[in-house]
Enzyme design. Structure first.
Site, mmCIF file in Angstrom:
data_model
loop_
_atom_site.group_PDB
_atom_site.id
_atom_site.type_symbol
_atom_site.label_atom_id
_atom_site.label_comp_id
_atom_site.label_asym_id
_atom_site.label_seq_id
_atom_site.Cartn_x
_atom_site.Cartn_y
_atom_site.Cartn_z
ATOM 1 N N ASP A 9 0.885 -1.157 0.000
ATOM 2 C CA ASP A 9 0.000 0.000 0.000
ATOM 3 C C ASP A 9 0.937 1.225 0.000
ATOM 4 O O ASP A 9 2.130 1.102 0.324
ATOM 5 C CB ASP A 9 -0.846 -0.061 1.286
ATOM 6 C CG ASP A 9 -1.677 1.175 1.498
ATOM 7 O OD1 ASP A 9 -2.323 1.613 0.535
ATOM 8 O OD2 ASP A 9 -1.675 1.701 2.626
ATOM 9 N N ASP A 11 -0.082 5.039 1.002
ATOM 10 C CA ASP A 11 -0.305 5.962 2.122
ATOM 11 C C ASP A 11 -0.301 5.209 3.450
ATOM 12 O O ASP A 11 -1.126 4.324 3.666
ATOM 13 C CB ASP A 11 -1.659 6.675 1.958
ATOM 14 C CG ASP A 11 -1.698 7.537 0.698
ATOM 15 O OD1 ASP A 11 -0.761 8.309 0.503
ATOM 16 O OD2 ASP A 11 -2.661 7.423 -0.070
HETATM 17 P P1 B16 Z 1 -6.494 10.252 -3.652
HETATM 18 P P2 B16 Z 1 -3.746 4.028 0.009
HETATM 19 C C1 B16 Z 1 -5.545 6.005 0.013
HETATM 20 O O1 B16 Z 1 -4.318 5.477 -0.317
HETATM 21 C C2 B16 Z 1 -5.534 6.799 1.310
HETATM 22 O O2 B16 Z 1 -5.282 5.947 2.405
HETATM 23 C C3 B16 Z 1 -6.863 7.455 1.493
HETATM 24 O O3 B16 Z 1 -6.863 8.209 2.682
HETATM 25 C C4 B16 Z 1 -7.169 8.345 0.282
HETATM 26 O O4 B16 Z 1 -8.446 8.960 0.397
HETATM 27 C C5 B16 Z 1 -7.123 7.490 -0.969
HETATM 28 O O5 B16 Z 1 -5.846 6.893 -1.073
HETATM 29 C C6 B16 Z 1 -7.438 8.263 -2.231
HETATM 30 O O6 B16 Z 1 -6.406 9.133 -2.513
HETATM 31 O O7 B16 Z 1 -7.464 11.292 -3.196
HETATM 32 O O8 B16 Z 1 -5.069 10.743 -3.731
HETATM 33 O O9 B16 Z 1 -6.922 9.567 -4.926
HETATM 34 O O10 B16 Z 1 -3.737 3.885 1.498
HETATM 35 O O11 B16 Z 1 -4.615 3.010 -0.735
HETATM 36 O O12 B16 Z 1 -2.364 4.134 -0.570
HETATM 37 MG MG MG Z 2 -2.873 3.087 3.462
#
Ligand code: B16
Ligand code: MG
Length: 225
Positions: A9, A11
């Site tokens: 993953d 984030d």
């Molecule tokens: P974006 P991951 C996720 O990433 C985040 O944890 C989540 O908080 C966020 O809303 C989502 O990505 C969408 O991100 O707005 O940049 O498209 O944890 O799957 O890496």
């Molecule tokens: Mg994450």
């Protein structure tokens, strides 16, 4: 026994963008006069942008106050705040132990992938200068079902040329652990607030990622299958 691939993953695992997501949502919430706390933010981890907005609106009891097009505009506004923040990221935003762990995987000839639902994943990896450390980066725009559906992890495994149980998935969110499990992979959790499915291996932080320790747990899991 060694896994053939590690799928990460983004984030909260490779980098601490979760704090920038928080700041961007907070900026939007403040402008709208909405309540937004760290507790609500916890529910947004691994959740796509529009669903995150819905969670914040529902928390404030105002889901019905905005049309679909207004919601799309609000999600876009948050993303503009977020994009400004991530452009200022530096290597210091890569979580502890990650660069070393990726170097170990490369040295062992193990493939690596990124399974992030973030549509900014490519930009983040480029800004951090670690994009070339991965053999496959899933395009969130092409994934139709969000975590906890296994789609994005299954896509990474098949693009890398492996079966689910050849792979280890690393996640910080409960929805991600469920997705990894449903994809038939061995799951490693990083500080996950477990509400249902436990990671096969639970770590407190990325600094605890240890190749030998993961191989040991992975081998025991494979032998028990
Ligand atoms: P974006 P991951 C996720 O990433 C985040 O944890 C989540 O908080 C966020 O809303 C989502 O990505 C969408 O991100 O707005 O940049 O498209 O944890 O799957 O890496
Ligand atoms: Mg994450």
């Amino acid at each position: 026994m060694q896994p053939k691939a590690f799928i990460f993953d983004l984030d909260g695992v490779l980098t601490s963008t979760d704090k920038y997501h928080f700041l961007a949502w907070k900026q939007l919430a403040d402008r709208l006069g909405l309540d937004f706390t760290e507790t609500v933010n916890e529910k947004l981890k691994g959740v796509d942008r529009l669903t995150s907005l819905e969670i914040i609106l529902a928390h404030n009891g105002v889901s019905d106050k905005f049309s679909d097009s207004e919601k799309a505009a609000l999600a876009n506004e948050k993303n503009e705040y977020y994009k400004t923040l991530i452009l200022k990221m530096t290597k210091a935003d890569i979580l502890p132990g990650i660069e070393n762990f990726l170097a170990v995987l490369r040295e062992k000839g193990i493939k690596t992938g990124v399974a992030s639902v973030s549509k900014n994943a490519d930009t983040v990896l480029s800004v951090l200068n670690i994009k070339n450390r991965f053999d496959y980066i899933a395009d969130a725009a092409k994934v139709t079902k969000p975590k906890p559906d296994p789609e994005i992890f299954a896509l990474c495994a098949s693009e890398l040329g492996f079966e689910g149980n050849d792979c280890v998935g690393v996640e910080d969110a409960q929805s991600g652990i469920e997705a990894i499990t449903a994809a038939g992979m061995f799951s490693v959790g990083i500080g996950v607030e477990v509400t249902s499915v436990h990671p096969r291996l639970e770590l407190g932080s990325t600094a605890e990622l240890d190749f030998e320790k993961i191989c040991e747990a992975y081998t025991a899991w494979r032998n028990s299958q």
